[in-house]
Design a protein around this motif. Sequence first.
Motif, PDB file in Angstrom:
ATOM      1  N   GLU B 135       0.639  -1.209   0.020  1.00 57.88           N
ATOM      2  CA  GLU B 135       0.047   0.014  -0.163  1.00 57.88           C
ATOM      3  C   GLU B 135       0.867   1.391   0.058  1.00 57.88           C
ATOM      4  N   PRO B 136       0.192   2.550  -0.439  1.00 52.93           N
ATOM      5  CA  PRO B 136       1.086   3.475  -0.513  1.00 52.93           C
ATOM      6  C   PRO B 136       1.592   3.984   0.777  1.00 52.93           C
ATOM      7  N   PRO B 137       2.559   4.806   1.062  1.00 47.21           N
ATOM      8  CA  PRO B 137       2.746   5.381   2.566  1.00 47.21           C
ATOM      9  C   PRO B 137       1.550   6.234   3.035  1.00 47.21           C
ATOM     10  N   CYS B 138       1.251   6.133   4.300  1.00 49.20           N
ATOM     11  CA  CYS B 138       0.290   6.925   4.597  1.00 49.20           C
ATOM     12  C   CYS B 138      -1.049   6.720   3.942  1.00 49.20           C
ATOM     13  N   VAL B 139      -1.372   5.685   3.604  1.00 52.94           N
ATOM     14  CA  VAL B 139      -2.579   5.637   2.523  1.00 52.94           C
ATOM     15  C   VAL B 139      -3.803   6.029   3.468  1.00 52.94           C
ATOM     16  N   PRO B 140      -4.866   6.768   2.715  1.00 54.37           N
ATOM     17  CA  PRO B 140      -5.886   7.167   3.339  1.00 54.37           C
ATOM     18  C   PRO B 140      -6.647   5.974   4.078  1.00 54.37           C
ATOM     19  N   PHE B 141      -7.480   6.265   5.253  1.00 56.51           N
ATOM     20  CA  PHE B 141      -8.331   5.048   6.066  1.00 56.51           C
ATOM     21  C   PHE B 141      -9.188   4.495   5.232  1.00 56.51           C
ATOM     22  N   SER B 142      -9.762   5.107   4.377  1.00 53.97           N
ATOM     23  CA  SER B 142     -10.910   4.550   3.321  1.00 53.97           C
ATOM     24  C   SER B 142     -10.085   3.220   2.875  1.00 53.97           C
ATOM     25  N   GLN B 143      -9.054   3.960   2.279  1.00 54.34           N
ATOM     26  CA  GLN B 143      -8.525   2.725   1.391  1.00 54.34           C
ATOM     27  C   GLN B 143      -8.312   1.431   2.020  1.00 54.34           C
ATOM     28  N   ARG B 144      -7.677   1.506   3.146  1.00 52.04           N
ATOM     29  CA  ARG B 144      -7.235   0.257   3.933  1.00 52.04           C
ATOM     30  C   ARG B 144      -8.705  -0.378   4.276  1.00 52.04           C
ATOM     31  N   LYS B 145      -9.754   0.515   4.652  1.00 52.99           N
ATOM     32  CA  LYS B 145     -10.940  -0.098   4.827  1.00 52.99           C
ATOM     33  C   LYS B 145     -11.500  -1.015   4.141  1.00 52.99           C
ATOM     34  N   ASN B 146     -11.482  -0.383   2.665  1.00 52.39           N
ATOM     35  CA  ASN B 146     -11.845  -1.165   1.641  1.00 52.39           C
ATOM     36  C   ASN B 146     -11.057  -2.620   1.425  1.00 52.39           C
ATOM     37  N   TYR B 147      -9.907  -2.418   1.642  1.00 52.11           N
ATOM     38  CA  TYR B 147      -9.100  -3.663   1.296  1.00 52.11           C
ATOM     39  C   TYR B 147      -9.471  -4.692   2.460  1.00 52.11           C
ATOM     40  N   TYR B 148      -9.616  -4.257   3.681  1.00 53.95           N
ATOM     41  CA  TYR B 148     -10.148  -5.253   4.951  1.00 53.95           C
ATOM     42  C   TYR B 148     -11.448  -5.788   4.296  1.00 53.95           C
ATOM     43  N   GLU B 149     -12.289  -4.954   3.827  1.00 53.60           N
ATOM     44  CA  GLU B 149     -13.482  -5.575   3.535  1.00 53.60           C
ATOM     45  C   GLU B 149     -13.660  -6.321   2.384  1.00 53.60           C
ATOM     46  N   LEU B 150     -12.752  -6.026   1.564  1.00 53.14           N
ATOM     47  CA  LEU B 150     -12.688  -7.042   0.239  1.00 53.14           C
ATOM     48  C   LEU B 150     -11.885  -8.455   0.758  1.00 53.14           C
ATOM     49  N   PHE B 151     -11.154  -8.379   1.450  1.00 57.95           N
ATOM     50  CA  PHE B 151     -10.327  -9.635   1.640  1.00 57.95           C
ATOM     51  C   PHE B 151     -11.038 -10.383   2.618  1.00 57.95           C
ATOM     52  N   PHE B 152     -11.386  -9.661   3.828  1.00 56.60           N
ATOM     53  CA  PHE B 152     -12.022 -10.505   5.142  1.00 56.60           C
ATOM     54  C   PHE B 152     -13.629 -10.719   4.732  1.00 56.60           C
ATOM     55  N   GLU B 153     -14.181 -10.133   4.059  1.00 57.55           N
ATOM     56  CA  GLU B 153     -15.660 -10.363   3.950  1.00 57.55           C
ATOM     57  C   GLU B 153     -15.890 -10.906   2.547  1.00 57.55           C
ATOM     58  N   THR B 154     -15.283 -10.542   1.467  1.00 56.55           N
ATOM     59  CA  THR B 154     -15.447 -11.201   0.167  1.00 56.55           C
ATOM     60  C   THR B 154     -14.901 -12.556   0.009  1.00 56.55           C
ATOM     61  N   TYR B 155     -13.486 -12.521   0.326  1.00 54.26           N
ATOM     62  CA  TYR B 155     -12.829 -13.667   0.103  1.00 54.26           C
ATOM     63  C   TYR B 155     -12.417 -14.428   1.400  1.00 54.26           C
ATOM     64  N   GLN B 156     -12.781 -13.823   2.616  1.00 50.97           N
ATOM     65  CA  GLN B 156     -12.778 -14.462   3.938  1.00 50.97           C
ATOM     66  C   GLN B 156     -11.089 -15.000   4.041  1.00 50.97           C
ATOM     67  N   VAL B 157     -10.170 -14.324   3.641  1.00 49.13           N
ATOM     68  CA  VAL B 157      -8.878 -14.641   3.966  1.00 49.13           C
ATOM     69  C   VAL B 157      -8.584 -14.803   5.304  1.00 49.13           C
ATOM     70  N   PRO B 158      -7.684 -15.861   5.852  1.00 53.53           N
ATOM     71  CA  PRO B 158      -7.712 -15.984   7.376  1.00 53.53           C
ATOM     72  C   PRO B 158      -6.869 -14.675   8.038  1.00 53.53           C
ATOM     73  N   LYS B 159      -5.673 -14.303   7.417  1.00 60.47           N
ATOM     74  CA  LYS B 159      -4.938 -12.871   7.752  1.00 60.47           C
ATOM     75  C   LYS B 159      -4.341 -12.316   6.808  1.00 60.47           C
ATOM     76  N   ILE B 160      -3.940 -11.053   7.073  1.00 61.16           N
ATOM     77  CA  ILE B 160      -3.418 -10.224   5.849  1.00 61.16           C
ATOM     78  C   ILE B 160      -2.513  -9.103   6.705  1.00 61.16           C
ATOM     79  N   THR B 161      -1.502  -8.786   5.899  1.00 64.96           N
ATOM     80  CA  THR B 161      -0.657  -7.767   6.523  1.00 64.96           C
ATOM     81  C   THR B 161      -0.159  -6.850   5.101  1.00 64.96           C
ATOM     82  N   PHE B 162      -0.038  -5.741   5.623  1.00 65.86           N
ATOM     83  CA  PHE B 162       0.349  -4.662   4.597  1.00 65.86           C
ATOM     84  C   PHE B 162       1.865  -4.010   4.788  1.00 65.86           C
ATOM     85  N   GLY B 163       2.324  -3.705   3.680  1.00 64.91           N
ATOM     86  CA  GLY B 163       3.851  -2.725   3.637  1.00 64.91           C
ATOM     87  C   GLY B 163       3.811  -2.105   2.513  1.00 64.91           C
ATOM     88  N   ILE B 164       5.066  -1.316   2.487  1.00 66.14           N
ATOM     89  CA  ILE B 164       5.327  -0.194   1.667  1.00 66.14           C
ATOM     90  C   ILE B 164       6.055  -0.746   0.426  1.00 66.14           C
TER      91      ILE B 164
END
Lengths: 133, 788
Positions: B135-164
């Motif tokens: 993800e980009p440095p200091c990504v806006p909150f709404s972007q990460r929220k959408n990522y979380y929703e996409l991966f945890f709710e749509t794909y239901q991945v067990p765990k996730i981590t982000f980096g620059i």
Amino acid sequence: MSTTPSNSGFSTSEEIHLLSNITTRPHTFKRPYKTTTRRYKPTKQVISDEVKYLQSKENIKFDTPTYTSVGAPPSLKPRKHYCDITGLPGKYKNPANGLRFYNVEIYQEVIRNMPPGVDQEYLGLRGANVILK
Amino acid sequence: MPSSTQNPQKIYSLRENESPASPEPFYQNYKEGVPIALDLGSSSFKIGLTNSTSPNNVFPTLISRFRDRKANKSLTIIGNDIYRDSSIKSSTKSPFDGPLITNWDYVEDILDYSFEHLSVTSSNGKVNNPIIMTEPPCVPFSQRKNYYELFFETYQVPKITFGIDSLFSHYANTDNYNPKTANSLVIGTGHESTHIIPVVDGRGLLSQAKRIDWGGSQSSQYCSKLLSMKYPYFPSKLNSNHATNIVQDHCYVSNDFQEELKNYLDMENLEKNDVVLQATNELNSGAASSNAANAESKKKSEEELKRQAEKRREQGKRLQLQAQQKRLEKLIQKEQEWEYYSNLKLEFESMNKQQIQARCVQEEFESVEDFNKYVANLDKSLKKARNEDVGDGEEGGDGHSGQWTLVDIPDDQLNEEQIKEKRKQRLMKANFDARERAKQAKAEEEELLRKFEEEQAEWRARDLEDWCAVKKSELADIITKITEKAKLLESFKDRKSMAAQQRMRNIATLANDENGSTSATSRKRRRNANSTIDNDPNDTFGTNDDDWNAYRDITNASLEEQLEEDNQAVLKIEAELLLYDPTFHHEDTFNASQKFDWENSTLHKFIHGPRENILVKLQTESSQKNDGKLLEPEELENHPEVVQRNHQMHFNIERIRIPEILFQPNIAGLDQAGIVEISENLLYHRLDGNFQPGGQSYNLIQDVFLAGGLVKWPNFESRIINEFTSFLPVGAPLKVRRAKDPIVDAWKGMQKWSQTEECENSYVTQAEYDEMGPEYIKEHGLGNVCLK
């Protein structure tokens, strides 16, 4: 995989359908239905929402990096000038519209015969154009 | 001229994006539980399982959705597949709008597509792999929220981590990366923005990171704007892929921008700096057959053209004859009038003033002056008319004076037939007389000219130097006149210039006069109301030659005529000088000095590169081959070489101008400091500024790391070394290096990192997400910081 398209590039619509099918068919790794419909927001609005969100948080430390705070500050060094038409050093400036130019030839051949509006286009390249609202 | 013997320039074609030879691969080694590393860049998308050392799929982050009407089905084509058919290309879209993702439906489609290519299969309707993504440095909150929703709710991945991404790239390029002591200054250039992130003691120091809103995408947009303004009438369209590829292939970072720029267009530099870009046209796109057909039809039309020209010539001849006849009649009338008045003038010699006056009035003149003026005018016009027709005097002039037998016999001694004949004869006689007189006048003139030539020759023989000096000063006079007139003509173009305003004033006064104003002339005119502007006796207009300038002030056409006359005079004097003056050469002529010197024209070299204008070149070649015969405009227009050249762009100053924006963003109107200024400020002020061993800044400059697609530009490293050396203390241990594979290294970093304990500790699990919400991340050395 049975859906592998042939190597020859496709001309038949059948192949396009096969390629599209990779994405649109039901997936084993996903619930069969689409999740909630999402609202499309342009970047500008995402950023202004972010600003609002940051203001709503009360206990953020002053040096916490945010999307807005990492933006580079303006330059403090003296600005160098370049010819708007060629990009060469722009020693001179046309007082009528602020276009910078390299030498008298550029002025006589280009700037003086410029159709109306083109000067603003050139100025727009460095963000110095007049924007009418 | 050396240029005409120069080799042709190397020509690059405008590169289109092509579909890779092999289709998007499917992964053969899928295993549940193996982390999937995913770099969702705004330019390219990289995904792969971390049990492989390179990403399985790398493709442009593009999607095309369209409807197949025949099959009545919506289709979604993604990544490189888009380039497989040209009809799809037009409707491509990106999930990104600038630096941020705005269309999450597209992201979901792309993820579906790429998971399928990773051969993800599942028995429980979930993606059973941990996700590591950028993800980009200091990504806006709404972007990460959408990522979380996409991966945890749509794909239901067990765990996730982000980096620059740029920190991952640095991680991949550093052997034995020590997460406790790594120090570096990471400059990450991206598609939409460029980041400068200090890494201190193994952690990206985001509070001191800075972002410049300029990247590859802006560079190619800027390039496309520059080129469209440089070639506003370019015959083929430059699309965004072309521009991106031009920036990638031909731009380079200048080691010393100011110095290089100064002499960039000098002929010797331009030869190697200029890049010729050839757009496709009918000639090189293989339409030879249609060309041949074109040529045939053109030949046919050429014959037709000849016939038409013949017709036109005949018509012209007939018209000329008619006009000549008319002129002749008028001339005869004038001759007769002139004879009458000259007789009258002779009579006047024997009369006193009052008698003359009376006679004048009787002849319907206002006064004696009026009479004199009229006669003088008549004389002038006669002379002119004779000169005009004297050239073709042979046809009608074969009669002799003896033939006109009836002219001197009074009318009353002739019958009707004879009277008619007499009238005809009189006409012919007058005609003959007129010709004779004209011939005489011409002979006199020739005599004068001959005498003048003799005088000149005698003068030259006596004192050549003096003659040359006088001629040269004459020449100089005329040339000054020409330049003045050219200036005047030029100034008429500008509405606000003095000359143009004077002209407007003149027109205004004239218009005013006609309306009958109170000006002196018009009052006079009203006093003798029956006199019109044409025969006003008080009107002395024209006696002074300068009066005619009034007309010149109004119409520019006469000014051009005068210029033409002056040019003729210059040519004449120059011809004489060339003949007699040994010191006067062709190079000294006015024409030679006016000739376009393209090698010294900045504009020519900027637009057309280091070669002569093709039109001029063809014309001179043709005139050398065919004794001064020039090519027809149409021929020139369709000349294959001209067509080819018209489809060429010269990419020269832009090659360094575009990359320079990263160093001086204000070139493109971006009000931010450049990467060097930011780094300097960071090293000196925002960090400890200690360049002695042990200092923060000391540690950082030992590893300045360049990541991202733009660092592929040549000289990027050496420019950074130059600039950093100039602001660092003498002897500072500066080391600069570049990512080995700037595009894929971020993914490789994630793959490498996925094996570490730090990574294991950084995952956010589904349960943690459910409990803490989308704001929660686990901080680690390569990632963003939590808001707190």
